[in-house]
Write a protein that holds these residues in place. Structure first.
Motif, PDB file in Angstrom:
ATOM      1  N   GLY A  40       0.814  -1.268  -0.058  1.00  0.00           N
ATOM      2  CA  GLY A  40      -0.131   0.018  -0.116  1.00  0.00           C
ATOM      3  C   GLY A  40       0.896   1.291  -0.062  1.00  0.00           C
ATOM      4  O   GLY A  40       0.653   1.888  -0.541  1.00  0.00           O
ATOM      5  N   ILE A  41       1.890   1.258   0.699  1.00  0.00           N
ATOM      6  CA  ILE A  41       2.904   2.229   0.904  1.00  0.00           C
ATOM      7  C   ILE A  41       3.549   2.586  -0.551  1.00  0.00           C
ATOM      8  O   ILE A  41       3.447   3.720  -1.023  1.00  0.00           O
ATOM      9  CB  ILE A  41       3.854   2.310   1.755  1.00  0.00           C
ATOM     10  N   ILE A  48       0.977   9.174  -5.981  1.00  0.00           N
ATOM     11  CA  ILE A  48       1.054  10.692  -5.907  1.00  0.00           C
ATOM     12  C   ILE A  48       1.699  11.401  -6.451  1.00  0.00           C
ATOM     13  O   ILE A  48       1.375  12.474  -6.817  1.00  0.00           O
ATOM     14  CB  ILE A  48       1.385  10.833  -4.165  1.00  0.00           C
ATOM     15  N   PRO A  49       3.072  11.221  -6.940  1.00  0.00           N
ATOM     16  CA  PRO A  49       3.978  11.875  -7.952  1.00  0.00           C
ATOM     17  C   PRO A  49       3.237  12.108  -9.439  1.00  0.00           C
ATOM     18  O   PRO A  49       3.349  12.920  -9.975  1.00  0.00           O
ATOM     19  CB  PRO A  49       5.214  11.171  -7.871  1.00  0.00           C
ATOM     20  N   GLN A  50       2.512  10.873  -9.508  1.00  0.00           N
ATOM     21  CA  GLN A  50       1.932  10.853 -10.905  1.00  0.00           C
ATOM     22  C   GLN A  50       0.893  11.907 -10.957  1.00  0.00           C
ATOM     23  O   GLN A  50       0.429  12.432 -12.124  1.00  0.00           O
ATOM     24  CB  GLN A  50       1.610   9.365 -11.494  1.00  0.00           C
ATOM     25  N   LEU A  55       0.226  19.047 -12.253  1.00  0.00           N
ATOM     26  CA  LEU A  55       0.027  20.234 -11.797  1.00  0.00           C
ATOM     27  C   LEU A  55       1.053  21.228 -11.760  1.00  0.00           C
ATOM     28  O   LEU A  55       1.319  22.333 -12.147  1.00  0.00           O
ATOM     29  CB  LEU A  55      -0.744  20.266 -10.365  1.00  0.00           C
ATOM     30  N   VAL A  56       2.122  20.585 -11.217  1.00  0.00           N
ATOM     31  CA  VAL A  56       3.595  21.504 -11.139  1.00  0.00           C
ATOM     32  C   VAL A  56       4.107  21.740 -12.396  1.00  0.00           C
ATOM     33  O   VAL A  56       4.805  22.883 -12.757  1.00  0.00           O
ATOM     34  CB  VAL A  56       4.496  20.474 -10.187  1.00  0.00           C
ATOM     35  N   ALA A  57       4.046  20.748 -13.415  1.00  0.00           N
ATOM     36  CA  ALA A  57       4.484  21.019 -14.772  1.00  0.00           C
ATOM     37  C   ALA A  57       3.970  22.023 -15.393  1.00  0.00           C
ATOM     38  O   ALA A  57       4.584  22.948 -16.117  1.00  0.00           O
ATOM     39  CB  ALA A  57       4.637  19.736 -15.377  1.00  0.00           C
ATOM     40  N   SER A  58       2.781  22.337 -15.303  1.00  0.00           N
ATOM     41  CA  SER A  58       1.830  23.112 -15.857  1.00  0.00           C
ATOM     42  C   SER A  58       2.270  24.609 -15.313  1.00  0.00           C
ATOM     43  O   SER A  58       2.300  25.741 -15.970  1.00  0.00           O
ATOM     44  CB  SER A  58       0.348  23.091 -15.821  1.00  0.00           C
TER      45      SER A  58
END
Length: 81
Positions: A40-41, A48-50, A55-58
């Protein structure tokens, strides 16, 4: 004739993911323990990174953007194929 340039990164990513998963499963605790918690971890660590990366890239791409300009108008040496 087909373009093989797209197949190499896909093949490399597939091989990396398979070896990464095999190494991960090899290091999990024995059956009967809480191995499912570790999986699960790992699921959260990949999901989460995907979900955050677009959002960060935009935001990063908008830093250099200005109103009314596009790559085709601002670059005088640009030629269509």
């Amino acid at each position: 004739m087909g373009d093989a340039a797209g197949a190499e990164p896909t093949l490399g990513l597939g091989l990396f993911a398979a070896v990464d998963q095999a190494m991960l499963l090899d290091e999990l605790p024995e059956r009967g323990s809480d191995a499912y918690r570790f999986l699960g971890i790992v699921g959260f660590a990949t999901a989460i990174p995907q979900s955050v990366a677009p959002l960060v890239a935009s935001g990063i791409l908008l830093i250099g953007a200005t109103e009314g300009t596009s790559p085709t108008r601002s670059c005088s040496s640009w030629q269509p194929f």
